[in-house]
Write a protein that holds these residues in place. Structure first.
Motif, PDB file in Angstrom:
ATOM      1  N   SER A   6       0.843  -1.185   0.000  1.00 51.24           N
ATOM      2  CA  SER A   6       0.000   0.000   0.000  1.00 51.24           C
ATOM      3  C   SER A   6       0.883   1.241   0.000  1.00 51.24           C
ATOM      4  CB  SER A   6      -0.903   0.011   1.233  1.00 51.24           C
ATOM      5  OG  SER A   6      -0.135   0.267   2.381  1.00 51.24           O
ATOM      6  N   ASP A   7       0.272   2.399  -0.115  1.00 51.75           N
ATOM      7  CA  ASP A   7       1.015   3.661  -0.067  1.00 51.75           C
ATOM      8  C   ASP A   7       1.261   4.108   1.367  1.00 51.75           C
ATOM      9  OD1 ASP A   7       1.072   3.841  -2.830  1.00 51.75           O
ATOM     10  OD2 ASP A   7      -0.862   4.869  -2.909  1.00 51.75           O
ATOM     11  N   ASP A   8       0.812   3.318   2.330  1.00 48.94           N
ATOM     12  CA  ASP A   8       0.945   3.709   3.730  1.00 48.94           C
ATOM     13  C   ASP A   8       2.414   3.844   4.124  1.00 48.94           C
ATOM     14  OD1 ASP A   8      -1.772   3.416   3.640  1.00 48.94           O
ATOM     15  OD2 ASP A   8      -1.879   1.830   5.139  1.00 48.94           O
ATOM     16  N   GLU A  40      -2.774  14.309   4.704  1.00 47.58           N
ATOM     17  CA  GLU A  40      -4.137  14.140   5.234  1.00 47.58           C
ATOM     18  C   GLU A  40      -4.378  12.668   5.563  1.00 47.58           C
ATOM     19  OE1 GLU A  40      -6.957  16.019   2.633  1.00 47.58           O
ATOM     20  OE2 GLU A  40      -6.053  17.991   2.918  1.00 47.58           O
ATOM     21  N   ALA A  41      -3.386  12.089   6.199  1.00 47.80           N
ATOM     22  CA  ALA A  41      -3.411  10.659   6.516  1.00 47.80           C
ATOM     23  C   ALA A  41      -4.097  10.420   7.869  1.00 47.80           C
ATOM     24  CB  ALA A  41      -1.987  10.108   6.550  1.00 47.80           C
ATOM     25  N   PHE A  42      -4.373   9.164   8.150  1.00 48.09           N
ATOM     26  CA  PHE A  42      -4.964   8.700   9.400  1.00 48.09           C
ATOM     27  C   PHE A  42      -3.875   7.911  10.099  1.00 48.09           C
ATOM     28  CE2 PHE A  42      -7.411   5.647  11.888  1.00 48.09           C
ATOM     29  CZ  PHE A  42      -8.495   6.399  12.350  1.00 48.09           C
ATOM     30  N   ASP A  87      -7.540   7.138   0.270  1.00 46.16           N
ATOM     31  CA  ASP A  87      -7.706   6.472  -1.029  1.00 46.16           C
ATOM     32  C   ASP A  87      -7.817   7.536  -2.114  1.00 46.16           C
ATOM     33  OD1 ASP A  87      -7.730   3.928   0.077  1.00 46.16           O
ATOM     34  OD2 ASP A  87      -9.886   4.027   0.469  1.00 46.16           O
ATOM     35  N   GLU A  88      -7.099   7.318  -3.201  1.00 40.91           N
ATOM     36  CA  GLU A  88      -7.198   8.232  -4.337  1.00 40.91           C
ATOM     37  C   GLU A  88      -8.516   7.927  -5.029  1.00 40.91           C
ATOM     38  OE1 GLU A  88      -5.067  10.657  -4.876  1.00 40.91           O
ATOM     39  OE2 GLU A  88      -3.824   9.992  -3.208  1.00 40.91           O
TER      40      GLU A  88
END
Length: 89
Positions: A6-8, A40-42, A87-88
């Motif tokens: 993932s992009d995480d 703007e991540a969690f 998510d994009e």
């Protein structure tokens, strides 16, 4: 199971410097908080105890005053922070 594809962003943290609430830990948390805001991540903090995890959130909040950080805490023997990218669409 970690979705490493993932992009995480994953941050493995050095427990002794966090347990000591050191300046190095504060600087690293501030940097992670700025990345959280930028993307703007969690965030997901995993920590061995609630007290340490809450301190980490507090330091992150102070670093990005005026920005509402969103995230969760999980108790785990492993000390880490994961930034879940939006998510994009």
């Amino acid at each position: 199971v970690l979705e490493m594809n993932s992009d995480d962003l994953f941050f493995e943290l050095d427990y002794p410097i966090y347990a000591a609430r050191s300046e190095q830990a504060r600087e690293q948390l501030a940097d992670i908080a700025r990345q959280t805001r930028e993307h703007e991540a969690f965030f997901l903090i995993t920590a061995p105890n609630d007290d340490l995890a809450r301190w980490m959130v507090l330091v992150m909040r102070e670093a990005v005053a005026g920005y509402r950080l969103r995230g969760n805490i999980e108790l785990s023997s492993h000390l880490a922070i994961r930034l879940r990218m939006p998510d994009e669409e």
